[in-house]
Design a protein around this motif. Sequence first.
Motif, mmCIF file in Angstrom:
data_model
loop_
_atom_site.group_PDB
_atom_site.id
_atom_site.type_symbol
_atom_site.label_atom_id
_atom_site.label_comp_id
_atom_site.label_asym_id
_atom_site.label_seq_id
_atom_site.Cartn_x
_atom_site.Cartn_y
_atom_site.Cartn_z
ATOM 1 N N THR A 1 0.829 -1.203 0.000
ATOM 2 C CA THR A 1 0.000 0.000 0.000
ATOM 3 C C THR A 1 0.863 1.251 0.000
ATOM 4 N N LEU A 2 1.906 1.271 0.808
ATOM 5 C CA LEU A 2 2.809 2.419 0.822
ATOM 6 C C LEU A 2 3.538 2.584 -0.501
ATOM 7 N N VAL A 3 3.882 1.485 -1.133
ATOM 8 C CA VAL A 3 4.542 1.566 -2.441
ATOM 9 C C VAL A 3 3.605 2.176 -3.475
ATOM 10 N N VAL A 4 2.350 1.750 -3.450
ATOM 11 C CA VAL A 4 1.391 2.289 -4.416
ATOM 12 C C VAL A 4 1.122 3.769 -4.157
ATOM 13 N N LEU A 5 0.980 4.142 -2.903
ATOM 14 C CA LEU A 5 0.654 5.524 -2.572
ATOM 15 C C LEU A 5 1.836 6.477 -2.738
ATOM 16 N N PHE A 6 3.018 6.055 -2.304
ATOM 17 C CA PHE A 6 4.158 6.965 -2.273
ATOM 18 C C PHE A 6 5.342 6.485 -3.092
ATOM 19 N N GLY A 7 5.172 5.425 -3.867
ATOM 20 C CA GLY A 7 6.289 4.820 -4.589
ATOM 21 C C GLY A 7 6.767 5.672 -5.753
ATOM 22 N N ASP A 8 7.707 5.102 -6.481
ATOM 23 C CA ASP A 8 8.255 5.820 -7.619
ATOM 24 C C ASP A 8 7.218 5.930 -8.729
ATOM 25 N N THR A 9 7.475 6.767 -9.686
ATOM 26 C CA THR A 9 6.496 7.035 -10.745
ATOM 27 C C THR A 9 6.473 5.951 -11.812
ATOM 28 N N LEU A 10 7.368 4.977 -11.733
ATOM 29 C CA LEU A 10 7.380 3.918 -12.736
ATOM 30 C C LEU A 10 6.226 2.936 -12.563
ATOM 31 N N VAL A 11 5.702 2.826 -11.365
ATOM 32 C CA VAL A 11 4.598 1.908 -11.099
ATOM 33 C C VAL A 11 3.356 2.732 -10.796
ATOM 34 N N ASP A 12 2.417 2.736 -11.725
ATOM 35 C CA ASP A 12 1.169 3.435 -11.452
ATOM 36 C C ASP A 12 0.128 2.428 -10.965
ATOM 37 N N ARG A 13 -0.972 2.919 -10.535
ATOM 38 C CA ARG A 13 -1.969 2.047 -9.903
ATOM 39 C C ARG A 13 -2.556 1.040 -10.879
ATOM 40 N N ALA A 14 -2.717 1.417 -12.142
ATOM 41 C CA ALA A 14 -3.296 0.489 -13.113
ATOM 42 C C ALA A 14 -2.374 -0.705 -13.342
ATOM 43 N N SER A 15 -1.081 -0.454 -13.463
ATOM 44 C CA SER A 15 -0.164 -1.570 -13.673
ATOM 45 C C SER A 15 -0.032 -2.412 -12.413
ATOM 46 N N PHE A 16 -0.123 -1.786 -11.232
ATOM 47 C CA PHE A 16 -0.070 -2.537 -9.984
ATOM 48 C C PHE A 16 -1.275 -3.453 -9.879
ATOM 49 N N GLU A 17 -2.451 -2.948 -10.222
ATOM 50 C CA GLU A 17 -3.643 -3.783 -10.179
ATOM 51 C C GLU A 17 -3.537 -4.930 -11.185
ATOM 52 N N ALA A 18 -2.941 -4.674 -12.334
ATOM 53 C CA ALA A 18 -2.758 -5.735 -13.325
ATOM 54 C C ALA A 18 -1.795 -6.798 -12.808
ATOM 55 N N MET A 19 -0.743 -6.382 -12.099
ATOM 56 C CA MET A 19 0.190 -7.347 -11.522
ATOM 57 C C MET A 19 -0.493 -8.208 -10.472
ATOM 58 N N ILE A 20 -1.315 -7.589 -9.620
ATOM 59 C CA ILE A 20 -2.016 -8.341 -8.580
ATOM 60 C C ILE A 20 -3.004 -9.327 -9.214
ATOM 61 N N GLU A 21 -3.708 -8.911 -10.248
ATOM 62 C CA GLU A 21 -4.623 -9.813 -10.927
ATOM 63 C C GLU A 21 -3.876 -10.967 -11.591
ATOM 64 N N GLY A 22 -2.691 -10.667 -12.126
ATOM 65 C CA GLY A 22 -1.873 -11.718 -12.729
ATOM 66 C C GLY A 22 -1.409 -12.731 -11.695
ATOM 67 N N LEU A 23 -1.070 -12.262 -10.497
ATOM 68 C CA LEU A 23 -0.673 -13.183 -9.436
ATOM 69 C C LEU A 23 -1.859 -14.012 -8.957
ATOM 70 N N ALA A 24 -3.037 -13.413 -8.960
ATOM 71 C CA ALA A 24 -4.217 -14.123 -8.468
ATOM 72 C C ALA A 24 -4.661 -15.223 -9.438
ATOM 73 N N THR A 25 -4.383 -15.067 -10.731
ATOM 74 C CA THR A 25 -4.827 -16.061 -11.703
ATOM 75 C C THR A 25 -3.874 -17.240 -11.804
ATOM 76 N N ASN A 26 -2.682 -17.107 -11.288
ATOM 77 C CA ASN A 26 -1.718 -18.223 -11.370
ATOM 78 C C ASN A 26 -1.975 -19.215 -10.339
#
Length: 66
Positions: A41-66
């Motif tokens: 949560t802290l990474v998403v809120l205050f992290g670097d600009t390379l990871v935006d919320r849409a890509s983070f959500e896509a990564m989490i969904e990718g982990l959930a489908t495996n």
Amino acid sequence: MNIAATLTLQSLPFAGIVLATSKNKDLFLLVYLSCVGLILTLVVLFGDTLVDRASFEAMIEGLATN
């Protein structure tokens, strides 16, 4: 990707090993998931600009489908 998020996600297999061999599985799982949730949560809120919320959500969904 942020270093904190990468290290947090890499700790998942080690958490599985601890859960398989631990007697206090419930306590470990509660503490581990709380820490992972706070860090990500802290990474998403205050992290670097390379990871935006849409890509983070896509990564989490990718982990959930495996």
